[in-house]
Design a protein around this motif. Structure first.
Motif, PDB file in Angstrom:
ATOM      1  N   THR A   1       0.810  -1.224   0.000  1.00 49.94           N
ATOM      2  CA  THR A   1       0.000   0.000   0.000  1.00 49.94           C
ATOM      3  C   THR A   1       0.841   1.270   0.000  1.00 49.94           C
ATOM      4  O   THR A   1       0.510   2.236  -0.681  1.00 49.94           O
ATOM      5  CB  THR A   1      -0.951  -0.001   1.213  1.00 49.94           C
ATOM      6  OG1 THR A   1      -1.822  -1.139   1.112  1.00 49.94           O
ATOM      7  CG2 THR A   1      -1.781   1.264   1.288  1.00 49.94           C
TER       8      THR A   1
ATOM      9  N   GLU B   1      -5.913  10.030  -1.344  1.00 50.33           N
ATOM     10  CA  GLU B   1      -7.083   9.292  -1.828  1.00 50.33           C
ATOM     11  C   GLU B   1      -6.760   7.814  -2.020  1.00 50.33           C
ATOM     12  O   GLU B   1      -7.579   6.945  -1.688  1.00 50.33           O
ATOM     13  CB  GLU B   1      -7.608   9.930  -3.113  1.00 50.33           C
ATOM     14  CG  GLU B   1      -8.267  11.278  -2.841  1.00 50.33           C
ATOM     15  CD  GLU B   1      -8.522  12.105  -4.093  1.00 50.33           C
ATOM     16  OE1 GLU B   1      -8.427  11.563  -5.228  1.00 50.33           O
ATOM     17  OE2 GLU B   1      -8.820  13.302  -3.937  1.00 50.33           O
ATOM     18  N   ASN B   2      -5.581   7.505  -2.550  1.00 51.89           N
ATOM     19  CA  ASN B   2      -5.172   6.106  -2.726  1.00 51.89           C
ATOM     20  C   ASN B   2      -5.045   5.394  -1.383  1.00 51.89           C
ATOM     21  O   ASN B   2      -5.498   4.255  -1.230  1.00 51.89           O
ATOM     22  CB  ASN B   2      -3.855   6.010  -3.497  1.00 51.89           C
ATOM     23  CG  ASN B   2      -4.003   6.367  -4.959  1.00 51.89           C
ATOM     24  OD1 ASN B   2      -5.085   6.302  -5.526  1.00 51.89           O
ATOM     25  ND2 ASN B   2      -2.914   6.776  -5.576  1.00 51.89           N
TER      26      ASN B   2
ATOM     27  N   SER C   1      -8.534   4.870   0.142  1.00 52.26           N
ATOM     28  CA  SER C   1      -9.233   3.768  -0.520  1.00 52.26           C
ATOM     29  C   SER C   1      -8.699   2.415  -0.057  1.00 52.26           C
ATOM     30  O   SER C   1      -9.463   1.523   0.314  1.00 52.26           O
ATOM     31  CB  SER C   1      -9.093   3.909  -2.033  1.00 52.26           C
ATOM     32  OG  SER C   1      -9.697   2.819  -2.688  1.00 52.26           O
ATOM     33  N   ALA C   2      -7.389   2.266  -0.064  1.00 50.98           N
ATOM     34  CA  ALA C   2      -6.781   0.978   0.309  1.00 50.98           C
ATOM     35  C   ALA C   2      -7.015   0.653   1.782  1.00 50.98           C
ATOM     36  O   ALA C   2      -7.401  -0.467   2.124  1.00 50.98           O
ATOM     37  CB  ALA C   2      -5.280   1.002   0.014  1.00 50.98           C
TER      38      ALA C   2
ATOM     39  N   SER D   1      -9.240   1.843   3.946  1.00 44.94           N
ATOM     40  CA  SER D   1     -10.631   1.739   4.408  1.00 44.94           C
ATOM     41  C   SER D   1     -11.369   0.533   3.835  1.00 44.94           C
ATOM     42  O   SER D   1     -12.392   0.119   4.376  1.00 44.94           O
ATOM     43  CB  SER D   1     -11.401   3.025   4.093  1.00 44.94           C
ATOM     44  OG  SER D   1     -11.503   3.233   2.697  1.00 44.94           O
ATOM     45  N   THR D   2     -10.835  -0.073   2.763  1.00 45.36           N
ATOM     46  CA  THR D   2     -11.485  -1.254   2.176  1.00 45.36           C
ATOM     47  C   THR D   2     -11.532  -2.375   3.203  1.00 45.36           C
ATOM     48  O   THR D   2     -10.510  -2.764   3.763  1.00 45.36           O
ATOM     49  CB  THR D   2     -10.734  -1.708   0.906  1.00 45.36           C
ATOM     50  OG1 THR D   2     -10.781  -0.655  -0.051  1.00 45.36           O
ATOM     51  CG2 THR D   2     -11.344  -2.972   0.329  1.00 45.36           C
ATOM     52  N   ASP D   3     -12.723  -2.865   3.474  1.00 36.88           N
ATOM     53  CA  ASP D   3     -12.978  -3.910   4.476  1.00 36.88           C
ATOM     54  C   ASP D   3     -12.618  -3.463   5.894  1.00 36.88           C
ATOM     55  O   ASP D   3     -12.453  -4.285   6.784  1.00 36.88           O
ATOM     56  CB  ASP D   3     -12.244  -5.216   4.137  1.00 36.88           C
ATOM     57  CG  ASP D   3     -12.715  -5.820   2.826  1.00 36.88           C
ATOM     58  OD1 ASP D   3     -13.919  -5.687   2.518  1.00 36.88           O
ATOM     59  OD2 ASP D   3     -11.893  -6.411   2.109  1.00 36.88           O
TER      60      ASP D   3
ATOM     61  N   ASP E   1      -8.104   0.044   9.407  1.00 35.59           N
ATOM     62  CA  ASP E   1      -7.957  -0.878   8.283  1.00 35.59           C
ATOM     63  C   ASP E   1      -8.588  -2.235   8.614  1.00 35.59           C
ATOM     64  O   ASP E   1      -9.119  -2.450   9.703  1.00 35.59           O
ATOM     65  CB  ASP E   1      -6.485  -1.003   7.851  1.00 35.59           C
ATOM     66  CG  ASP E   1      -5.581  -1.687   8.859  1.00 35.59           C
ATOM     67  OD1 ASP E   1      -6.042  -2.515   9.668  1.00 35.59           O
ATOM     68  OD2 ASP E   1      -4.367  -1.398   8.827  1.00 35.59           O
ATOM     69  N   ARG E   2      -8.537  -3.149   7.672  1.00 37.18           N
ATOM     70  CA  ARG E   2      -9.171  -4.471   7.828  1.00 37.18           C
ATOM     71  C   ARG E   2      -8.575  -5.288   8.976  1.00 37.18           C
ATOM     72  O   ARG E   2      -9.169  -6.256   9.418  1.00 37.18           O
ATOM     73  CB  ARG E   2      -9.077  -5.252   6.525  1.00 37.18           C
ATOM     74  CG  ARG E   2      -7.641  -5.631   6.138  1.00 37.18           C
ATOM     75  CD  ARG E   2      -7.541  -6.197   4.764  1.00 37.18           C
ATOM     76  NE  ARG E   2      -7.697  -5.092   3.832  1.00 37.18           N
ATOM     77  CZ  ARG E   2      -7.463  -5.176   2.544  1.00 37.18           C
ATOM     78  NH1 ARG E   2      -7.082  -6.303   2.007  1.00 37.18           N
ATOM     79  NH2 ARG E   2      -7.623  -4.129   1.772  1.00 37.18           N
TER      80      ARG E   2
END
Length: 137
Positions: free
Chosen positions: A25, A90-91, A94-95, A97-99, A120-121
């Motif tokens: 990431t 933004e990248n 997105s990475a 916050s996903t899951d 994060d996940r």
């Protein structure tokens, strides 16, 4: 004497997945060293006994704890990132916050150009800041 301060991330089974995710990431991240639990040791064989990794100039330590705990990560401790530009922010948003979970959505909160706070996940909390440029202060 100045002591070295290193964030220590304790997982119960996902340390390797988390570290690999962070290295993929962040542009300037790398795994510096990994030791795995072996048969007969306290931890689950082939999970992380200790891993040293870095994001930029910040070193981290991570492990898969052999003990089960009634706690996990909390946003009371977070990793704060000053992003270099909006695209990077933004990248990362997105990475990360996903899951995961968005604690404060990416927007202008009045104290910087844009800011977001996410878990994060894996439950690790991240504050993503886009500071005002020098000519905007």
């Amino acid at each position: 004497m100045v002591q070295e301060v290193t964030p220590f991330l304790m997982f119960e089974k996902d340390a390797e997945k988390a570290i690999n995710f962070y290295v993929a990431t962040f542009n300037d991240a790398k795994i510096n060293h990994v030791d795995y639990w072996t048969k007969g040791e306290a931890g689950t064989e082939s999970t992380i006994k200790r891993a040293d990794f870095s994001i930029g100039r910040q070193n981290f330590i991570a492990l898969d704890s052999p003990a089960k705990h009634d706690f996990t990560f909390t946003p009371a401790f977070s990793v704060y990132i000053d992003c270099s530009d909006a695209a990077e922010q933004e990248n990362l948003f997105s990475a990360l916050s996903t899951d995961g979970a968005v604690l404060m959505p990416l927007r202008d909160w009045g104290f910087s150009q844009k800011f977001a706070w996410v878990n994060d996940r894996f439950g690790v909390s991240w504050q993503l800041n886009l500071p005002f440029s020098d000519n905007q202060n």
